[in-house]
Design a protein around this motif. Sequence first.
Motif, PDB file in Angstrom:
ATOM      1  N   VAL A  61     -56.012  64.516  47.533  1.00 36.76           N
ATOM      2  CA  VAL A  61     -56.532  64.532  48.899  1.00 36.76           C
ATOM      3  C   VAL A  61     -55.929  65.751  49.569  1.00 36.76           C
ATOM      4  CG1 VAL A  61     -56.720  63.311  51.093  1.00 36.76           C
ATOM      5  CG2 VAL A  61     -56.715  62.021  48.952  1.00 36.76           C
ATOM      6  N   GLU A  62     -56.764  66.753  49.780  1.00 32.64           N
ATOM      7  CA  GLU A  62     -56.283  68.036  50.307  1.00 32.64           C
ATOM      8  C   GLU A  62     -57.465  68.846  50.818  1.00 32.64           C
ATOM      9  OE1 GLU A  62     -54.143  70.360  51.797  1.00 32.64           O
ATOM     10  OE2 GLU A  62     -52.800  69.524  50.291  1.00 32.64           O
ATOM     11  N   GLN A  63     -57.251  69.544  51.904  1.00 36.83           N
ATOM     12  CA  GLN A  63     -58.276  70.454  52.400  1.00 36.83           C
ATOM     13  C   GLN A  63     -58.190  71.737  51.591  1.00 36.83           C
ATOM     14  OE1 GLN A  63     -56.993  70.596  56.486  1.00 36.83           O
ATOM     15  NE2 GLN A  63     -58.435  69.026  57.100  1.00 36.83           N
ATOM     16  N   ALA A  64     -59.211  71.982  50.792  1.00 36.52           N
ATOM     17  CA  ALA A  64     -59.246  73.166  49.934  1.00 36.52           C
ATOM     18  C   ALA A  64     -60.677  73.681  49.860  1.00 36.52           C
ATOM     19  CB  ALA A  64     -58.722  72.818  48.541  1.00 36.52           C
ATOM     20  N   ALA A  65     -60.824  74.882  49.353  1.00 39.64           N
ATOM     21  CA  ALA A  65     -62.149  75.507  49.291  1.00 39.64           C
ATOM     22  C   ALA A  65     -63.143  74.675  48.490  1.00 39.64           C
ATOM     23  CB  ALA A  65     -62.032  76.909  48.692  1.00 39.64           C
ATOM     24  N   ASN A  66     -62.674  73.984  47.458  1.00 43.49           N
ATOM     25  CA  ASN A  66     -63.587  73.230  46.594  1.00 43.49           C
ATOM     26  C   ASN A  66     -63.550  71.722  46.849  1.00 43.49           C
ATOM     27  OD1 ASN A  66     -61.008  72.826  45.609  1.00 43.49           O
ATOM     28  ND2 ASN A  66     -61.601  72.945  43.466  1.00 43.49           N
ATOM     29  N   SER A  67     -63.008  71.306  47.976  1.00 42.71           N
ATOM     30  CA  SER A  67     -62.914  69.875  48.286  1.00 42.71           C
ATOM     31  C   SER A  67     -64.287  69.247  48.482  1.00 42.71           C
ATOM     32  CB  SER A  67     -62.098  69.653  49.564  1.00 42.71           C
ATOM     33  OG  SER A  67     -60.760  70.031  49.372  1.00 42.71           O
ATOM     34  N   ILE A  68     -64.382  67.978  48.088  1.00 39.22           N
ATOM     35  CA  ILE A  68     -65.581  67.169  48.287  1.00 39.22           C
ATOM     36  C   ILE A  68     -65.272  66.179  49.408  1.00 39.22           C
ATOM     37  CG2 ILE A  68     -67.097  65.424  47.236  1.00 39.22           C
ATOM     38  CD1 ILE A  68     -66.343  66.693  44.508  1.00 39.22           C
ATOM     39  N   GLY A  69     -66.195  65.995  50.308  1.00 39.68           N
ATOM     40  CA  GLY A  69     -65.993  65.036  51.390  1.00 39.68           C
ATOM     41  C   GLY A  69     -65.792  63.625  50.846  1.00 39.68           C
ATOM     42  N   LEU A  70     -64.800  62.918  51.356  1.00 39.25           N
ATOM     43  CA  LEU A  70     -64.536  61.541  50.927  1.00 39.25           C
ATOM     44  C   LEU A  70     -65.789  60.688  51.053  1.00 39.25           C
ATOM     45  CD1 LEU A  70     -62.537  59.300  50.063  1.00 39.25           C
ATOM     46  CD2 LEU A  70     -61.950  59.036  52.480  1.00 39.25           C
ATOM     47  N   ASN A  71     -66.569  60.932  52.075  1.00 34.63           N
ATOM     48  CA  ASN A  71     -67.795  60.165  52.301  1.00 34.63           C
ATOM     49  C   ASN A  71     -68.869  60.425  51.250  1.00 34.63           C
ATOM     50  OD1 ASN A  71     -67.761  62.781  53.564  1.00 34.63           O
ATOM     51  ND2 ASN A  71     -69.722  62.275  54.502  1.00 34.63           N
ATOM     52  N   ARG A  72     -68.717  61.467  50.438  1.00 36.83           N
ATOM     53  CA  ARG A  72     -69.719  61.802  49.421  1.00 36.83           C
ATOM     54  C   ARG A  72     -69.214  61.597  47.998  1.00 36.83           C
ATOM     55  NH1 ARG A  72     -71.282  67.291  49.359  1.00 36.83           N
ATOM     56  NH2 ARG A  72     -69.170  67.771  49.951  1.00 36.83           N
ATOM     57  N   PHE A  73     -67.988  61.120  47.845  1.00 38.96           N
ATOM     58  CA  PHE A  73     -67.360  61.052  46.529  1.00 38.96           C
ATOM     59  C   PHE A  73     -67.513  59.678  45.890  1.00 38.96           C
ATOM     60  CE2 PHE A  73     -63.480  60.546  43.835  1.00 38.96           C
ATOM     61  CZ  PHE A  73     -63.823  61.493  42.880  1.00 38.96           C
ATOM     62  N   ALA A  74     -67.912  59.669  44.625  1.00 39.41           N
ATOM     63  CA  ALA A  74     -67.969  58.436  43.838  1.00 39.41           C
ATOM     64  C   ALA A  74     -66.705  58.386  42.981  1.00 39.41           C
ATOM     65  CB  ALA A  74     -69.215  58.413  42.966  1.00 39.41           C
ATOM     66  N   PHE A  75     -65.810  57.481  43.330  1.00 39.02           N
ATOM     67  CA  PHE A  75     -64.550  57.369  42.602  1.00 39.02           C
ATOM     68  C   PHE A  75     -64.778  56.893  41.176  1.00 39.02           C
ATOM     69  CE2 PHE A  75     -62.610  57.332  46.793  1.00 39.02           C
ATOM     70  CZ  PHE A  75     -61.383  57.932  46.567  1.00 39.02           C
TER      71      PHE A  75
END
Length: 136
Positions: A61-75
């Motif tokens: 969990v980190e703000q980075a250039a390649n981060s995916i929004g938590l709301n769009r992520f399938a764990f």
Amino acid sequence: TCESMSAEALVVGDKSVTTTEAFKRQSVTSERWLRLLEVGHSDLPAFLQERREAGYSIVGVEQAANSIGLNRFAFPAKCVLVLGNEQNGVPAPLMHLLDTCLEIPMLGVTRSLNAHVSGAMAIWSYVQQHALKHTT
């Protein structure tokens, strides 16, 4: 959060942290029913690699250039959630070990949340996707 959401374990850098008043206030005795693993900072890369080899995805969990929004992520069903510290986030030497980097979208002016809040939100998202499907 880890115990109440039935996490497999909580990894801490030093188990003695569980004896501090701050930890006791936050945990409210949850650590008694939660598996605690002690992994020192220098051992963390090897631990993450071992978990990957055991079939776990490493999710930071980190703000980075390649981060995916938590709301769009399938764990993935099996994952290790990596949180950084309050000031510096996930340490740079660990970033390349992450399979995925998540970011919690910010809607206000403040650009970040406390680490424990971010962790709780990510764990709850995981629980919604996996554990709650098996309850009535």
